[in-house]
Enzyme design. Structure first.
Site, PDB file in Angstrom:
ATOM      1  N   HIS A 181       0.832  -1.213   0.000  1.00  0.00           N
ATOM      2  CA  HIS A 181       0.000   0.000   0.000  1.00  0.00           C
ATOM      3  C   HIS A 181       0.858   1.250   0.000  1.00  0.00           C
ATOM      4  O   HIS A 181       2.071   1.184   0.194  1.00  0.00           O
ATOM      5  CB  HIS A 181      -0.907   0.005   1.237  1.00  0.00           C
ATOM      6  N   LYS A 196      -1.114   4.945   4.478  1.00  0.00           N
ATOM      7  CA  LYS A 196      -2.186   4.061   4.966  1.00  0.00           C
ATOM      8  C   LYS A 196      -2.023   3.823   6.462  1.00  0.00           C
ATOM      9  O   LYS A 196      -0.944   3.467   6.925  1.00  0.00           O
ATOM     10  CB  LYS A 196      -2.170   2.739   4.203  1.00  0.00           C
TER      11      LYS A 196
HETATM   12  N1  LIG Z   1     -13.520  -0.053   1.236  1.00  0.00           N
HETATM   13  C1  LIG Z   1     -12.654   0.448   0.361  1.00  0.00           C
HETATM   14  O1  LIG Z   1     -12.690   0.127  -0.838  1.00  0.00           O
HETATM   15  C2  LIG Z   1     -11.633   1.443   0.836  1.00  0.00           C
HETATM   16  C3  LIG Z   1     -10.815   2.118  -0.081  1.00  0.00           C
HETATM   17  C4  LIG Z   1      -9.937   3.090   0.399  1.00  0.00           C
HETATM   18  C5  LIG Z   1      -9.897   3.402   1.758  1.00  0.00           C
HETATM   19  N2  LIG Z   1     -10.684   2.695   2.622  1.00  0.00           N
HETATM   20  C6  LIG Z   1     -10.725   3.024   4.053  1.00  0.00           C
HETATM   21  O2  LIG Z   1     -11.587   4.165   4.209  1.00  0.00           O
HETATM   22  C7  LIG Z   1     -11.156   4.953   5.316  1.00  0.00           C
HETATM   23  C8  LIG Z   1     -10.919   6.387   4.856  1.00  0.00           C
HETATM   24  O3  LIG Z   1      -9.860   6.396   3.905  1.00  0.00           O
HETATM   25  P1  LIG Z   1      -9.359   7.757   3.238  1.00  0.00           P
HETATM   26  O4  LIG Z   1      -8.166   7.400   2.443  1.00  0.00           O
HETATM   27  O5  LIG Z   1     -10.487   8.460   2.576  1.00  0.00           O
HETATM   28  O6  LIG Z   1      -8.901   8.581   4.538  1.00  0.00           O
HETATM   29  P2  LIG Z   1      -8.777  10.167   4.724  1.00  0.00           P
HETATM   30  O7  LIG Z   1      -7.928  10.376   5.930  1.00  0.00           O
HETATM   31  O8  LIG Z   1      -8.384  10.834   3.443  1.00  0.00           O
HETATM   32  O9  LIG Z   1     -10.271  10.642   5.045  1.00  0.00           O
HETATM   33  C9  LIG Z   1     -10.935  10.384   6.234  1.00  0.00           C
HETATM   34  C10 LIG Z   1     -11.834  11.582   6.497  1.00  0.00           C
HETATM   35  O10 LIG Z   1     -12.676  11.254   7.586  1.00  0.00           O
HETATM   36  C11 LIG Z   1     -12.751  12.389   8.422  1.00  0.00           C
HETATM   37  N3  LIG Z   1     -13.164  11.956   9.749  1.00  0.00           N
HETATM   38  C12 LIG Z   1     -12.418  11.358  10.710  1.00  0.00           C
HETATM   39  N4  LIG Z   1     -13.172  11.148  11.804  1.00  0.00           N
HETATM   40  C13 LIG Z   1     -14.412  11.598  11.512  1.00  0.00           C
HETATM   41  C14 LIG Z   1     -15.619  11.648  12.241  1.00  0.00           C
HETATM   42  N5  LIG Z   1     -15.711  11.201  13.499  1.00  0.00           N
HETATM   43  N6  LIG Z   1     -16.706  12.199  11.645  1.00  0.00           N
HETATM   44  C15 LIG Z   1     -16.640  12.688  10.397  1.00  0.00           C
HETATM   45  N7  LIG Z   1     -15.509  12.675   9.643  1.00  0.00           N
HETATM   46  C16 LIG Z   1     -14.411  12.126  10.215  1.00  0.00           C
HETATM   47  C17 LIG Z   1     -11.362  13.016   8.359  1.00  0.00           C
HETATM   48  O11 LIG Z   1     -11.345  14.373   8.777  1.00  0.00           O
HETATM   49  C18 LIG Z   1     -11.065  12.863   6.873  1.00  0.00           C
HETATM   50  O12 LIG Z   1     -11.532  13.965   6.130  1.00  0.00           O
HETATM   51  C19 LIG Z   1      -9.922   4.251   5.875  1.00  0.00           C
HETATM   52  O13 LIG Z   1     -10.320   3.389   6.917  1.00  0.00           O
HETATM   53  C20 LIG Z   1      -9.432   3.438   4.688  1.00  0.00           C
HETATM   54  O14 LIG Z   1      -8.673   2.319   5.071  1.00  0.00           O
HETATM   55  C21 LIG Z   1     -11.549   1.740   2.196  1.00  0.00           C
END
Ligand SMILES: NC(=O)c1ccc[n+]([C@@H]2O[C@H](COP(=O)([O-])OP(=O)(O)OC[C@H]3O[C@@H](n4cnc5c(N)ncnc54)[C@H](O)[C@@H]3O)[C@@H](O)[C@H]2O)c1
Length: 193
Positions: A140, A144
């Protein structure tokens, strides 16, 4: 029109979800919530998509289920204990939400939205019983925050369940010496590197 709310809307995935919802003819972007915003904006949504963080997501699940809101969760960190917790919340939701039958919410946890990854998981599950040993190697980006990924953890669980159903024993492991972690993490008996 399906009203969609996004939790984690300013994040990498959340902003992509917002854009995608806006460009879909049958979806309406009804609310975007990130840190510091009130979740009350989500009330009235048909579904809430959560892409926040493993630390924040369970509180969001609790709040949404108690508010009678359906969820699609992409946030990682859903191991068996978390899935059980979410199920308990859903089971209990009838007590807290009036007219439960009409509004009983549903939660869909999706470790990976990529068709390629979903097929990879399915193929790994199918292959698992034909081999003496199965391990997962993943790679990754440096930013991450969770390791192993939700995808790897789910794949490991699917491999382990398939092997168990086929009566396969534990994979052989001749390691006699190692630096801690060199053989990876172990999820349901499956090494994840
Ligand atoms: N299922 C999938 O296909 C997939 C793909 C990519 C990432 N992910 C997962 O999704 C999650 C997010 O990934 P990302 O790359 O977008 O992360 P990121 O850090 O870019 O975004 C997360 C966002 O959530 C916000 N946040 C945090 N706590 C919060 C809360 N209590 N209420 C509202 N907003 C809140 C943060 O401020 C941020 O803007 C991670 O757990 C990642 O592993 C899953």
């Amino acid at each position: 029109m399906i009203k969609v709310g996004v939790l984690g809307a300013k994040g990498r995935m959340g902003s992509l979800v917002s854009q995608t919802v806006q460009s879909a003819a049958d979806l309406e972007l009804a609310a975007e919530v990130d840190v510091g915003d009130s979740r009350d904006a989500l009330r009235g949504c048909d579904v809430v998509v959560d892409f926040t963080s493993p630390v924040a997501v369970m509180d969001n699940v609790q709040w949404c289920v108690r508010s009678g809101l359906n969820m699609v969760i992409g946030t990682s960190g859903f191991d068996g204990a978390r899935l059980a917790e979410a199920n308990d919340l859903l089971d209990g939701s009838t007590q807290e939400v009036p007219q439960a039958e009409a509004v009983k919410p549903r939660v869909l946890v999706v470790p990976n939205f990529s068709v390629g990854a979903v097929l990879m998981m399915k193929f790994a599950e199918q292959a698992a019983r034909f081999f003496e040993s199965a391990e997962i190697v993943e790679l990754h980006h440096a930013a991450k925050v969770d390791a192993p990924s939700g995808t790897a953890a789910r794949t490991a669980a699917m491999i382990a369940a398939a092997r168990s159903a086929a009566g396969a024993g534990p994979a052989p492991d001749a390691t006699a010496t190692q630096l801690e972690g060199a053989r990876g993490a172990v999820v349901d008996g499956v090494h994840v590197h």
